[in-house]
Design an enzyme around this catalytic site. Structure first.
Site, PDB file in Angstrom:
ATOM      1  N   SER A  59       2.755  19.297  24.567  1.00 10.84           N
ATOM      2  CA  SER A  59       2.553  19.836  25.914  1.00 10.84           C
ATOM      3  C   SER A  59       1.163  20.456  25.995  1.00 10.84           C
ATOM      4  O   SER A  59       0.563  20.806  24.962  1.00 10.84           O
ATOM      5  CB  SER A  59       3.606  20.909  26.194  1.00 10.84           C
ATOM      6  OG  SER A  59       3.270  21.700  27.313  1.00 10.84           O
TER       7      SER A  59
ATOM      8  N   TYR B 156       8.390  28.125  23.564  1.00  9.35           N
ATOM      9  CA  TYR B 156       8.159  26.720  23.904  1.00  9.35           C
ATOM     10  C   TYR B 156       6.753  26.303  23.487  1.00  9.35           C
ATOM     11  O   TYR B 156       6.566  25.295  22.797  1.00  9.35           O
ATOM     12  CB  TYR B 156       8.351  26.513  25.405  1.00  9.35           C
ATOM     13  CG  TYR B 156       8.093  25.098  25.864  1.00  9.35           C
ATOM     14  CD1 TYR B 156       9.066  24.118  25.714  1.00  9.35           C
ATOM     15  CD2 TYR B 156       6.882  24.739  26.452  1.00  9.35           C
ATOM     16  CE1 TYR B 156       8.827  22.817  26.126  1.00  9.35           C
ATOM     17  CE2 TYR B 156       6.635  23.444  26.869  1.00  9.35           C
ATOM     18  CZ  TYR B 156       7.613  22.487  26.707  1.00  9.35           C
ATOM     19  OH  TYR B 156       7.386  21.202  27.110  1.00  9.35           O
TER      20      TYR B 156
END
Length: 271
Positions: free
Chosen positions: A137, A150
């Site tokens: 990401s 995350y």
């Protein structure tokens, strides 16, 4: 199953986009997910549309028993491509995250990625052929408040993939890590996040199929770190070159403004 691609988290979003892309290229698929009805519906559509075989494995890869179940299911399969896509986000600030969620996200986005990759790599090496794609990401470049775990696990995936690439440089195994920005999928809803999905301007939500198209183009060029979309590239640049104190201030201010704007939009929609 021969000429197979294993894609984790293929119920929707990026995983489903990769499934369609590889099916279009004539590969058979092994796809995993937790929502049985949805993923079986996807499998039927892909089989009927692209005329390939699709094997569905209903499994929760955030648990060790789930990973072991998948490893047992694929032990006789000849997997040419692995796409480690399964993942989820967490809404609360770090101090409020339940231990169960901490354990789940760390196992899914680190342990499961490592162990599944190692297992499949061992069957790729004797065949001198294979591709490993790990989904990270833009959060790997720029951690944000309420996104701590995350982003940290996605940074692990980035580092793991780059190290793996260097380790396999003298083999025929291709390795890539994909670091997209916001994806137009049900990712945020699944995490209990209310978001306004912009389709244009800065920080817009990209179509999963477009992200896959750009990432596959990078893979063909041999680009190890694929950063699809201009927004993700800008974030990577800012995080790499700004002094950390300035970077922190920018991220904190951006987060506060985003949260304020989001809360305002949500209130308007609720009225």
């Amino acid at each position: 199953m021969k000429h197979a691609v294993l894609i984790t988290g293929a119920t929707s979003g990026l995983g489903l986009a990769y499934a369609k892309e590889y099916a279009k290229r004539g590969y058979n698929l092994i796809i995993t997910g937790r929502r049985e009805n949805k993923i079986i519906e996807n499998a039927n559509y892909i089989e009927n549309t692209y005329h390939v075989k699709v094997k569905v494995v209903i499994v929760d890869l955030a648990k060790e028993e789930g990973l072991n179940l998948l490893l047992n299911e694929i032990k006789e399969e000849e997997i040419e491509v692995l796409v480690n896509n399964a993942g989820f986000g967490l809404k609360p600030v770090f101090s409020e995250v339940p231990k169960e969620d901490v354990d789940r996200i760390m196992f899914l986005q680190m342990n499961a990625v490592v162990l599944l990759t190692q297992n499949i790599l061992k069957q790729m090496l004797p065949r001198h052929k294979g591709t490993i794609i790990n989904i990270s990401s833009d959060g790997a470049f720029a951690v944000m408040p309420r996104n701590v775990l995350y982003s940290s696990t996605k940074l692990f995936i980035l580092n793991f993939t780059e190290g793996l690439y260097m380790e396999l440089i003298d083999t025929a195994i291709r390795v890539q890590v994909v670091c997209p920005g916001f994806i137009d999928s049900d990712f945020h809803e699944s995490a209990g996040m209310k978001v306004v999905k912009k389709k244009n301007g800065f920080m817009k939500f990209m179509d999963p199929q477009e992200i896959v198209r750009l990432a596959m183009k990078d893979l063909k060029k041999g680009r190890v770190v694929s950063v699809p979309g201009s927004e993700a590239k800008i974030i990577r640049f800012i995080a790499a070159f700004l002094p950390r104190k300035i970077f922190y201030n920018i991220i904190i201010n951006f987060t506060r403004k985003r949260n304020h704007k989001l809360d305002t939009n949500i209130r308007k929609n609720d009225d």
